[in-house]
Design a protein around this motif. Structure first.
Motif, short mmCIF file in Angstrom:
data_model
loop_
_atom_site.label_atom_id
_atom_site.label_comp_id
_atom_site.label_asym_id
_atom_site.label_seq_id
_atom_site.Cartn_x
_atom_site.Cartn_y
_atom_site.Cartn_z
N SER A 1 -30.83 46.22 30.14
CA SER A 1 -32.24 46.10 29.82
C SER A 1 -32.50 46.45 28.37
N TRP A 2 -31.61 47.27 27.78
CA TRP A 2 -31.81 47.80 26.45
C TRP A 2 -30.75 47.38 25.44
N ILE A 3 -29.57 46.98 25.91
CA ILE A 3 -28.48 46.68 24.99
C ILE A 3 -27.88 45.33 25.38
N ALA A 4 -27.81 44.43 24.41
CA ALA A 4 -27.60 43.01 24.70
C ALA A 4 -26.12 42.69 24.95
N LEU A 5 -25.62 43.15 26.09
CA LEU A 5 -24.24 42.88 26.46
C LEU A 5 -24.11 41.88 27.60
N GLY A 6 -25.20 41.51 28.21
CA GLY A 6 -25.11 40.71 29.42
C GLY A 6 -25.58 39.28 29.27
N GLY A 7 -25.79 38.79 28.04
CA GLY A 7 -26.24 37.42 27.88
C GLY A 7 -27.53 37.17 28.65
N THR A 8 -27.53 36.09 29.42
CA THR A 8 -28.72 35.74 30.19
C THR A 8 -29.08 36.80 31.21
N TYR A 9 -28.07 37.46 31.76
CA TYR A 9 -28.32 38.54 32.72
C TYR A 9 -29.12 39.66 32.06
N GLY A 10 -28.74 40.00 30.83
CA GLY A 10 -29.47 41.04 30.11
C GLY A 10 -30.92 40.67 29.87
N VAL A 11 -31.17 39.40 29.60
CA VAL A 11 -32.55 38.95 29.41
C VAL A 11 -33.36 39.21 30.69
N SER A 12 -32.78 38.88 31.84
CA SER A 12 -33.50 39.07 33.10
C SER A 12 -33.75 40.54 33.40
#
Length: 243
Positions: free
Chosen positions: A134-145
């Motif tokens: 939710s806070w650190i952009a490691l998950g690509g599209t998953y992180g956006v969700s």
């Protein structure tokens, strides 16, 4: 202080991983009933008379409406169901992102909306299982969700808090579940994560940070993303997403 004993709980994604652990520990804490929800309720082992398997697809409006009609006594909602496709945010094919948003964002919103009346009536609890991404952009599209779920959780709290509902956001890095099976990284035990969540809920907390990495990231959101990644998650290359 909030007591979970004698509450009636709905857990989405209850057939495996963190969801299954929520069911087990809630029963251990003396809840009156757990609606263990899954797309296929036959995957739920009903080994306790207080456990009620419930068919629920959080992306299907009719399914959500039917579940709310079947379970009008719910006082606690655990929005745990989620998927991880971990696609590129720049992929012209946006299907991965759309599927993740449907499940990880619109699903919790739909379920919480459907159960708002009993939640308000019982001065209930909403628990949203988000993620460190939710806070650190490691998950690509998953992180956006999951970032969207973080924002939605705060918005839920602003709307439901004045009506007596405790809205809790849960944030955690890798957890030893099927979702992170391919990650060569330290992983939290699901039992430990759920214990921290339920302890925090009973203390009246509204944000649960379930591991040291997540706590460090939360405390350093003012840092550039490159610094956060280098300092806390240097293993990110080639890894799947945190939970």
């Amino acid at each position: 202080m909030t007591q979970l004993a004698d509450q009636t709980v709905l857990v989405t994604g209850a057939n495996r991983g963190i969801g299954r652990e929520f069911v087990r520990q809630l029963l251990d804490r003396g809840v009156a009933k757990v609606y263990a929800a899954a797309r296929d309720p036959r995957t739920i082992v009903a080994d306790d008379p207080r456990l009620v398997p419930l068919q629920l697809d959080v992306t299907d409006a009719d399914s959500v409406t039917r579940a709310a009609r079947i379970a009008p006594d719910v006082s606690v909602v655990v929005n745990n169901a989620g998927i991880a496709r971990v696609g590129s945010v720049l992929d012209p094919d946006t299907s991965n992102l759309r599927h993740e948003l449907e499940t990880n964002l619109f699903g919790p919103l739909a379920v919480t909306s459907a159960f708002t009346s009993p939640l308000v009536q019982h001065s209930g609890i909403v628990i949203n299982v988000a993620s460190i991404v939710s806070w650190i952009a490691l998950g690509g599209t998953y992180g956006v969700s999951k970032a969207a779920l973080w924002s939605a959780t705060d918005s839920m709290r602003l709307e439901l808090g004045p009506r007596g509902v405790q809205v809790v956001g849960v944030y955690v890095a890798y957890v030893d579940t099927d979702m992170s099976a391919g990650a060569d990284a330290a992983k939290s035990n699901p039992a430990d994560v759920v214990r921290q969540v339920l302890d925090g809920v009973e203390k009246g907390e509204v944000e649960i940070l379930a591991d040291d990495v997540t706590r460090a990231v939360r405390a350093n959101l003012h840092q550039p993303i490159e610094t956060q990644i280098a300092q806390f998650l240097p293993h990110r290359a080639g890894q799947s997403d945190p939970a």
